[in-house]
Enzyme design. Structure first.
Site, PDB file in Angstrom:
ATOM      1  N   ARG A 177      -1.034   6.185   7.705  1.00 46.92           N
ATOM      2  CA  ARG A 177      -0.925   4.745   8.020  1.00 46.92           C
ATOM      3  C   ARG A 177      -1.451   4.387   9.412  1.00 46.92           C
ATOM      4  NH1 ARG A 177      -0.903   5.851   3.930  1.00 46.92           N
ATOM      5  NH2 ARG A 177       0.733   5.805   2.378  1.00 46.92           N
ATOM      6  N   SER A 227       6.891  -1.712   2.614  1.00 42.57           N
ATOM      7  CA  SER A 227       7.764  -0.760   3.306  1.00 42.57           C
ATOM      8  C   SER A 227       7.700  -1.043   4.799  1.00 42.57           C
ATOM      9  CB  SER A 227       7.299   0.676   3.062  1.00 42.57           C
ATOM     10  OG  SER A 227       7.352   0.956   1.702  1.00 42.57           O
ATOM     11  N   GLU A 297       6.141   0.763  10.185  1.00 41.50           N
ATOM     12  CA  GLU A 297       4.775   0.764   9.644  1.00 41.50           C
ATOM     13  C   GLU A 297       4.183  -0.635   9.851  1.00 41.50           C
ATOM     14  OE1 GLU A 297       4.265   2.308   5.630  1.00 41.50           O
ATOM     15  OE2 GLU A 297       2.762   0.768   5.227  1.00 41.50           O
TER      16      GLU A 297
HETATM   17  C1  LIG Z   1       4.780  -5.843  -1.734  1.00 42.34           C
HETATM   18  C2  LIG Z   1       3.975  -4.966  -0.818  1.00 42.34           C
HETATM   19  C3  LIG Z   1       3.652  -3.666  -1.201  1.00 42.34           C
HETATM   20  C4  LIG Z   1       2.913  -2.835  -0.340  1.00 42.34           C
HETATM   21  N1  LIG Z   1       2.600  -1.566  -0.762  1.00 42.34           N
HETATM   22  C5  LIG Z   1       1.886  -0.768   0.038  1.00 42.34           C
HETATM   23  C6  LIG Z   1       1.539   0.569  -0.364  1.00 42.34           C
HETATM   24  O1  LIG Z   1       1.867   1.017  -1.446  1.00 42.34           O
HETATM   25  N2  LIG Z   1       0.811   1.318   0.494  1.00 42.34           N
HETATM   26  C7  LIG Z   1       0.405   0.868   1.718  1.00 42.34           C
HETATM   27  O2  LIG Z   1      -0.271   1.604   2.445  1.00 42.34           O
HETATM   28  N3  LIG Z   1       0.716  -0.376   2.118  1.00 42.34           N
HETATM   29  C8  LIG Z   1       1.428  -1.206   1.316  1.00 42.34           C
HETATM   30  N4  LIG Z   1       1.754  -2.463   1.743  1.00 42.34           N
HETATM   31  C9  LIG Z   1       1.328  -2.912   3.077  1.00 42.34           C
HETATM   32  C10 LIG Z   1      -0.050  -3.599   3.127  1.00 42.34           C
HETATM   33  O3  LIG Z   1      -0.396  -4.143   1.862  1.00 42.34           O
HETATM   34  C11 LIG Z   1      -1.149  -2.648   3.586  1.00 42.34           C
HETATM   35  O4  LIG Z   1      -0.882  -2.110   4.859  1.00 42.34           O
HETATM   36  C12 LIG Z   1      -2.526  -3.345   3.629  1.00 42.34           C
HETATM   37  O5  LIG Z   1      -3.506  -2.386   3.867  1.00 42.34           O
HETATM   38  C13 LIG Z   1      -2.619  -4.418   4.702  1.00 42.34           C
HETATM   39  O6  LIG Z   1      -3.796  -5.165   4.492  1.00 42.34           O
HETATM   40  P1  LIG Z   1      -3.890  -6.707   4.891  1.00 42.34           P
HETATM   41  O7  LIG Z   1      -5.258  -7.194   4.554  1.00 42.34           O
HETATM   42  O8  LIG Z   1      -2.772  -7.465   4.317  1.00 42.34           O
HETATM   43  O9  LIG Z   1      -3.759  -6.570   6.446  1.00 42.34           O
HETATM   44  P2  LIG Z   1      -2.960  -7.527   7.458  1.00 42.34           P
HETATM   45  O10 LIG Z   1      -1.494  -7.383   7.213  1.00 42.34           O
HETATM   46  O11 LIG Z   1      -3.534  -8.885   7.444  1.00 42.34           O
HETATM   47  O12 LIG Z   1      -3.326  -6.810   8.815  1.00 42.34           O
HETATM   48  C14 LIG Z   1      -2.927  -5.485   9.095  1.00 42.34           C
HETATM   49  C15 LIG Z   1      -3.700  -5.009  10.337  1.00 42.34           C
HETATM   50  O13 LIG Z   1      -5.075  -4.863   9.982  1.00 42.34           O
HETATM   51  C16 LIG Z   1      -5.893  -5.597  10.910  1.00 42.34           C
HETATM   52  N5  LIG Z   1      -7.077  -6.042  10.155  1.00 42.34           N
HETATM   53  C17 LIG Z   1      -7.103  -6.773   9.023  1.00 42.34           C
HETATM   54  N6  LIG Z   1      -8.379  -6.959   8.618  1.00 42.34           N
HETATM   55  C18 LIG Z   1      -9.171  -6.348   9.532  1.00 42.34           C
HETATM   56  C19 LIG Z   1     -10.592  -6.190   9.686  1.00 42.34           C
HETATM   57  N7  LIG Z   1     -11.462  -6.717   8.818  1.00 42.34           N
HETATM   58  N8  LIG Z   1     -11.046  -5.498  10.753  1.00 42.34           N
HETATM   59  C20 LIG Z   1     -10.188  -4.960  11.663  1.00 42.34           C
HETATM   60  N9  LIG Z   1      -8.846  -5.081  11.577  1.00 42.34           N
HETATM   61  C21 LIG Z   1      -8.350  -5.759  10.517  1.00 42.34           C
HETATM   62  C22 LIG Z   1      -5.009  -6.742  11.379  1.00 42.34           C
HETATM   63  O14 LIG Z   1      -5.418  -7.209  12.649  1.00 42.34           O
HETATM   64  C23 LIG Z   1      -3.653  -6.048  11.458  1.00 42.34           C
HETATM   65  O15 LIG Z   1      -3.492  -5.387  12.686  1.00 42.34           O
HETATM   66  C24 LIG Z   1       2.486  -3.319   0.912  1.00 42.34           C
HETATM   67  C25 LIG Z   1       2.825  -4.629   1.293  1.00 42.34           C
HETATM   68  C26 LIG Z   1       3.542  -5.449   0.436  1.00 42.34           C
HETATM   69  C27 LIG Z   1       3.858  -6.850   0.865  1.00 42.34           C
END
Ligand SMILES: Cc1cc2nc3c(=O)[nH]c(=O)nc-3n(C[C@H](O)[C@H](O)[C@H](O)COP(=O)(O)OP(=O)(O)OC[C@H]3O[C@@H](n4cnc5c(N)ncnc54)[C@H](O)[C@@H]3O)c2cc1C
Length: 306
Positions: A177, A227, A297
């Site tokens: 992560r 999580s 996380e």
């Molecule tokens: C119901 C639920 C289930 C989930 N299950 C999982 C799972 O099974 N496994 C898991 O790993 N995670 C899980 N997550 C967490 C999340 O979905 C992941 O961490 C996902 O990768 C985050 O992506 P995001 O686009 O929503 O990022 P955001 O939450 O919008 O951002 C996360 C970080 O990434 C940065 N970021 C976003 N886009 C870019 C870009 N283009 N360039 C540089 N930096 C960037 C942001 O600045 C921030 O610091 C879950 C979340 C929820 C709500």
């Protein structure tokens, strides 16, 4: 002319007017449905626009923050100063042989479904992760034994100077992560995944199984950030929280999920302050009971409300 108006005018020279918003309410863009406003919220439509915004940010000392799908972020009630960049318009997904190229704003779930359609295996683990490709790379998202690190070949980014750069998977130092993107300040533009030809039915069976597991175990009916904590070495965060009898504990509208102890849900119009207080309460209680430090996380950013 005040400073904010000047920045707005400069942004209009770089990004189409309809893609520049002022004082945007961020909670509508976040899975937790929490958080204050962004001074500026922009949705660029080309890599060149992103490069130009980074250059403006450097020249005029305006901070910027990337926001993907907001599924791993908690934004404080005071919001975010400067520019929030969201890449939702850059969401193309294409394939070439055994590789898939997905732009940063594409959802990783859609990329996984696209791979299924192309009979390519490797992204099944991502079929229920609600983030974008950019957010998934930043977090090295993973589930059920798979992670981005296993399938990423290379990615194009805009670096701190505003230059377009190709980085190999190994350049990102992907680990559980984490990546080095926060240290390097890269903006991910697109990622190329190396996958393996496999039959549609085999891939579909794995995806159906993972979807069933996810839907039966996770409180998907409420806003959350997934999580909250990383898996501590030798333990499971959810089990520690469950054994601390914290499930159902609430502060304001935030509650430790009764369905999955690793989740904190926004059950009833929580504020970010409630949510963060509950996270800290869980960390403190688990530390007292089991001597284990729960590392977050989920990322917490932004400013406290005045
Ligand atoms: C119901 C639920 C289930 C989930 N299950 C999982 C799972 O099974 N496994 C898991 O790993 N995670 C899980 N997550 C967490 C999340 O979905 C992941 O961490 C996902 O990768 C985050 O992506 P995001 O686009 O929503 O990022 P955001 O939450 O919008 O951002 C996360 C970080 O990434 C940065 N970021 C976003 N886009 C870019 C870009 N283009 N360039 C540089 N930096 C960037 C942001 O600045 C921030 O610091 C879950 C979340 C929820 C709500």
């Amino acid at each position: 002319m005040d400073k904010k108006q000047k920045i707005y005018n400069k942004l209009l020279d770089l990004v189409k007017k309809e893609n520049v918003k002022v004082d945007e309410v961020l909670k509508d863009h976040l899975y937790t449905k929490l958080g204050g406003k962004a001074d500026f919220f922009i949705t660029p439509t080309s890599y060149k626009e992103i490069q130009n915004v980074v250059k403006l940010s450097n020249e005029d000392d305006i901070p910027f923050t990337l926001l993907g799908n907001g599924s791993n972020l908690i934004i404080k009630d005071g919001g975010i100063r400067g520019i929030v960049i969201n890449l939702k318009h850059l969401d193309d997904i294409s394939s070439d042989g055994n590789t898939i190229v997905a732009q940063s704003g594409a959802r990783i779930i859609d990329t996984s479904r696209y791979a299924l359609k192309k009979h390519l295996s490797g992204l099944e683990f991502a079929c229920g992760i609600p983030g974008t490709v950019g957010g998934a790379l930043y977090m090295n998202a993973g589930a059920y034994g798979g992670e981005i690190k296993d399938v990423l070949d290379y990615a194009y980014v805009v670096d701190k100077q505003g230059d377009l750069v190709k980085r190999l998977a190994s350049d990102f130092e992907l680990d559980y992560r984490t990546s080095n993107i926060p240290d390097n300040g890269d903006i991910v533009l697109e990622a190329t995944f190396n996958l393996k030809p496999t039959s549609y039915n085999e891939i579909k069976a794995v995806m159906d199984d993972l979807t069933f597991k996810r839907e039966s175990k996770q409180p998907l009916e409420y806003p959350s950030c997934g999580s909250v904590f990383k898996r501590p070495p030798g333990y499971f965060a959810g089990k520690l929280i469950q054994d601390s009898e914290l499930q159902g504990t609430n502060i304001g509208g935030a509650e430790v999920s009764k369905k999955h102890a690793g989740f904190i849900v926004n059950k009833d119009n929580a504020s970010t302050t409630d949510y963060i207080s509950l996270i800290e309460h869980v960390q403190k209680t688990v530390k007292e009971k089991f001597g284990v430090d729960l590392e977050r996380e989920v990322r917490i950013i932004g400013e406290d409300k005045e």
